[in-house]
Design an enzyme around this catalytic site. Structure first.
Site, PDB file in Angstrom:
ATOM      1  N   GLY A 135       0.906  -1.078   0.090  1.00  0.00           N
ATOM      2  CA  GLY A 135       0.089   0.054  -0.045  1.00  0.00           C
ATOM      3  C   GLY A 135       0.885   1.176   0.091  1.00  0.00           C
ATOM      4  O   GLY A 135       1.997   1.017  -0.024  1.00  0.00           O
ATOM      5  N   LYS A 139       3.990  -2.426   3.560  1.00  0.00           N
ATOM      6  CA  LYS A 139       3.540  -3.564   2.892  1.00  0.00           C
ATOM      7  C   LYS A 139       2.838  -4.594   3.742  1.00  0.00           C
ATOM      8  O   LYS A 139       2.968  -4.381   5.082  1.00  0.00           O
ATOM      9  CB  LYS A 139       4.593  -4.260   2.030  1.00  0.00           C
ATOM     10  CG  LYS A 139       5.725  -4.531   3.062  1.00  0.00           C
ATOM     11  CD  LYS A 139       7.125  -5.016   2.119  1.00  0.00           C
ATOM     12  CE  LYS A 139       8.418  -5.044   3.007  1.00  0.00           C
ATOM     13  NZ  LYS A 139       9.438  -5.121   2.043  1.00  0.00           N
ATOM     14  N   VAL A 140       2.256  -5.759   3.237  1.00  0.00           N
ATOM     15  CA  VAL A 140       1.526  -6.472   4.051  1.00  0.00           C
ATOM     16  C   VAL A 140       2.526  -8.005   3.591  1.00  0.00           C
ATOM     17  O   VAL A 140       2.761  -8.444   2.532  1.00  0.00           O
ATOM     18  CB  VAL A 140      -0.104  -6.925   3.555  1.00  0.00           C
ATOM     19  CG1 VAL A 140      -0.478  -8.060   4.392  1.00  0.00           C
ATOM     20  CG2 VAL A 140      -0.716  -5.586   3.920  1.00  0.00           C
ATOM     21  N   ASP A 249     -14.281   2.305   1.651  1.00  0.00           N
ATOM     22  CA  ASP A 249     -13.081   1.900   0.701  1.00  0.00           C
ATOM     23  C   ASP A 249     -13.561   0.639   0.265  1.00  0.00           C
ATOM     24  O   ASP A 249     -12.680  -0.181  -0.108  1.00  0.00           O
ATOM     25  CB  ASP A 249     -11.886   1.985   1.269  1.00  0.00           C
ATOM     26  CG  ASP A 249     -10.856   2.307   0.213  1.00  0.00           C
ATOM     27  OD1 ASP A 249     -10.972   2.603  -0.878  1.00  0.00           O
ATOM     28  OD2 ASP A 249      -9.583   1.928   0.420  1.00  0.00           O
ATOM     29  N   LYS A 251     -14.069  -2.121  -2.264  1.00  0.00           N
ATOM     30  CA  LYS A 251     -13.730  -2.440  -3.752  1.00  0.00           C
ATOM     31  C   LYS A 251     -13.025  -3.690  -3.776  1.00  0.00           C
ATOM     32  O   LYS A 251     -12.604  -4.507  -2.614  1.00  0.00           O
ATOM     33  CB  LYS A 251     -12.745  -1.354  -4.227  1.00  0.00           C
ATOM     34  CG  LYS A 251     -11.229  -1.193  -3.310  1.00  0.00           C
ATOM     35  CD  LYS A 251     -10.267  -0.199  -3.774  1.00  0.00           C
ATOM     36  CE  LYS A 251      -9.151  -0.056  -2.970  1.00  0.00           C
ATOM     37  NZ  LYS A 251      -8.540   1.038  -3.251  1.00  0.00           N
ATOM     38  N   ASN A 254      -9.868  -4.762  -1.815  1.00  0.00           N
ATOM     39  CA  ASN A 254     -10.054  -5.015  -0.066  1.00  0.00           C
ATOM     40  C   ASN A 254     -10.795  -6.034   0.040  1.00  0.00           C
ATOM     41  O   ASN A 254     -11.291  -6.165   1.470  1.00  0.00           O
ATOM     42  CB  ASN A 254     -10.637  -3.683   0.335  1.00  0.00           C
ATOM     43  CG  ASN A 254      -9.627  -2.619   0.150  1.00  0.00           C
ATOM     44  OD1 ASN A 254      -8.368  -2.906   0.110  1.00  0.00           O
ATOM     45  ND2 ASN A 254     -10.048  -0.963   0.410  1.00  0.00           N
ATOM     46  N   ASP A 267      -8.476  -3.935   5.255  1.00  0.00           N
ATOM     47  CA  ASP A 267      -7.931  -2.600   5.240  1.00  0.00           C
ATOM     48  C   ASP A 267      -8.718  -1.482   5.555  1.00  0.00           C
ATOM     49  O   ASP A 267      -9.823  -0.901   4.895  1.00  0.00           O
ATOM     50  CB  ASP A 267      -7.611  -2.420   3.566  1.00  0.00           C
ATOM     51  CG  ASP A 267      -6.575  -1.055   3.666  1.00  0.00           C
ATOM     52  OD1 ASP A 267      -6.275  -0.453   4.790  1.00  0.00           O
ATOM     53  OD2 ASP A 267      -5.780  -0.829   2.649  1.00  0.00           O
ATOM     54  N   THR A 286     -11.649   5.532  -3.938  1.00  0.00           N
ATOM     55  CA  THR A 286     -11.250   4.960  -4.922  1.00  0.00           C
ATOM     56  C   THR A 286     -12.192   5.492  -6.221  1.00  0.00           C
ATOM     57  O   THR A 286     -13.566   5.276  -5.804  1.00  0.00           O
ATOM     58  CB  THR A 286     -10.931   3.580  -5.137  1.00  0.00           C
ATOM     59  OG1 THR A 286     -10.472   3.274  -3.971  1.00  0.00           O
ATOM     60  CG2 THR A 286     -10.235   3.078  -6.310  1.00  0.00           C
TER      61      THR A 286
HETATM   62  N1  ADE Z   1      -5.059 -10.323   5.873  1.00  0.00           N
HETATM   63  C1  ADE Z   1      -4.911  -8.772   5.749  1.00  0.00           C
HETATM   64  N2  ADE Z   1      -4.700  -8.478   4.937  1.00  0.00           N
HETATM   65  C2  ADE Z   1      -4.178  -9.536   4.004  1.00  0.00           C
HETATM   66  C3  ADE Z   1      -3.682  -9.633   2.760  1.00  0.00           C
HETATM   67  N3  ADE Z   1      -3.393  -8.581   2.363  1.00  0.00           N
HETATM   68  N4  ADE Z   1      -3.547 -10.738   2.481  1.00  0.00           N
HETATM   69  C4  ADE Z   1      -3.928 -11.998   3.121  1.00  0.00           C
HETATM   70  N5  ADE Z   1      -4.407 -11.653   4.423  1.00  0.00           N
HETATM   71  C5  ADE Z   1      -4.628 -10.733   4.836  1.00  0.00           C
END
Ligand code: ADE
Length: 454
Positions: A135, A139-140, A249, A251, A254, A267, A286
């Protein structure tokens, strides 16, 4: 089995207003509900060091107070007898939690939305397996907690980048939202902590990837598949609204798919707390999913989420949002002035639902009434849906992700999977003390975070 239950009023830790809810004591946790039999709204896990006593400071009769390390919870019962009964049950709970919690320092994740006993974690407690997404602020990553081998999604955000774009308050809101959530269709948080330069949110790992990826690969979904996805989304959004939150948000990026094919909204970086009937006016979201009233910079409320919900249903059925244009200004004009055109294959009920959600007037839009999601649940498109079975995830999804093992990340975007894992270096001396102190208290356990929103 519940040890004690009944209506209590509780003073919010943030807004200080009193709210009447149904409370139930189960195990060593006190759960709150809007009314008896509804979904749990929040929970207070009782810990050995807590105390409970009668009190008079709440400007209400029959008050009692639970003191935790971080705050006091103030409750008012309907009579002195009731208050005494609650106090004695909670005292028992405190002593039970002392005996059952001999290893309070060990981490016992308790499922979505609940945060484990107060152990301070750091990144060193996790092995990083893969990058799942990125993001604006960080990052995740898929991580494994070393102590119990449990998989989580860890969202990392740079304090500097958050401060530069005025996102500190929003990040704290996101943490507060996440720690309050206990719902089958919303991603919950387990831990949050920080170091000098970053903040970390440890979330449920949802292994099926984003709905966005599915839609890209498959083009569009059948109406029956959309019906279940939208029923699950409706319950998730309705729950957020019942907590006084606007999501803002919605979409496909998400929305994640779990291992059984059910969806989870993630998110909460744009979620906004509003009191009942209150409006807000920040322009965000968005472009494709922004409601007309937000574009017009008018005060808006939770009904913006029902607009985005209508856009999303259309997109899931056709592959593109209804007002899409490469030129954002043309798209904005279409959102404000153009009526939706429906492809011939769409059924009457779904067309009717979309047209009522995409009502440009937020006052008459489906879902604008006081019952919120209930109004949409009653639409003929959802006829025949067993809402309890949906909530309990007993309705079988048409698509189930193929996963070779627990750490199979092939459902996520290759672009991210190719990225090196780990945490980029940032110079802590570049952060001013105001930014650092703005994150004071970010490291949390569930109950302290819970308060800020109630
Ligand atoms: N949990 C929260 N965000 C996530 C993501 N992007 N991918 C997998 N699990 C998640």
């Amino acid at each position: 089995m519940s040890l004690k239950e009944g209506y209590l009023e509780k003073q919010g830790g943030f807004l200080k207003s009193w709210k009447k809810k149904w409370y139930e004591v189960k195990g060593t946790t006190i759960y709150s509900y809007k009314k008896k039999g509804s979904e749990a709204l929040s929970q207070i896990p009782i810990r050995p060091k807590y105390t409970v006593q009668a009190c008079t400071e709440g400007k209400k009769s029959h008050c009692f107070k639970i003191n935790t390390e971080s705050r006091a919870y103030l409750f008012a019962a309907s009579s002195d007898k009731e208050a005494k009964a609650w106090i004695s049950t909670i005292k028992e709970l405190i002593s039970n939690s002392s005996s059952s919690n001999a290893s309070a320092a060990s981490i016992k994740p308790q499922g979505s939305g609940s945060i484990a006993p107060n152990k301070k974690l750091s990144v060193e407690d996790f092995d990083v397996i893969s990058v799942l997404g990125r993001g604006t602020y960080g990052k995740v990553q898929l991580v494994r907690l070393k102590s119990n081998a449990q998989l989580y999604a860890m969202k990392t955000m740079s304090k500097r980048r958050l401060a530069e774009s005025d996102q500190i308050e929003q990040t704290i809101t996101e943490r507060n939202v996440l720690t309050q959530i206990v719902h089958p269709f919303l991603v919950g948080a387990h831990y949050s902590f920080q170091n000098e330069v970053k903040i970390f949110l440890v979330l449920d790992y949802v292994p099926g990837g984003e709905l966005f990826g599915r839609l890209k690969e498959e083009g569009n979904f059948s109406e029956s598949r959309v019906k279940l996805y939208s029923a699950e989304l409706l319950l998730g959004l309705g729950h957020l609204h019942s907590l006084g939150l606007v999501y803002r948000d919605l979409k496909p990026e998400n929305i994640l798919v779990d291992k059984e094919g059910h969806i989870r909204i993630t998110d909460f970086g744009l979620a906004k707390k509003t009191a009942f009937g209150e409006t807000t006016n920040t322009f965000c979201g968005t472009p494709e999913y922004i409601a007309p009233e937000m574009l017009l910079k008018q005060p808006y409320d939770k009904v913006v989420d029902w607009w985005s919900f209508g856009i999303l249903i259309f997109e899931m059925l056709t592959g593109l949002p209804p007002f899409y244009d490469e030129n954002v200004n043309t798209m904005y004009k279409a959102i404000l002035h153009v009526e939706v055109e429906y492809p011939s294959g769409m059924s009457g009920p779904v067309k009717d639902l979309i047209s009522k959600l995409l009502d440009k007037n937020p006052k008459t839009r489906l879902g604008a009434g006081p019952t919120d999601a209930e109004e949409i649940k009653a639409h003929p498109f959802f006829n025949g849906i067993d809402w309890k079975a949906v909530y309990d995830k007993k309705t079988k999804p048409e698509w189930v992700p193929k996963l070779k093992n627990g750490v199979d990340v092939t459902n996520f975007d290759e672009e991210f999977l190719a990225e090196p894992t780990g945490f980029s270096f940032e110079d802590p001396t570049l952060l001013d003390t105001d930014t650092q102190s703005a994150f004071a208290g970010f490291t949390c356990v569930a109950d302290s975070a819970l308060d800020a929103l109630e």
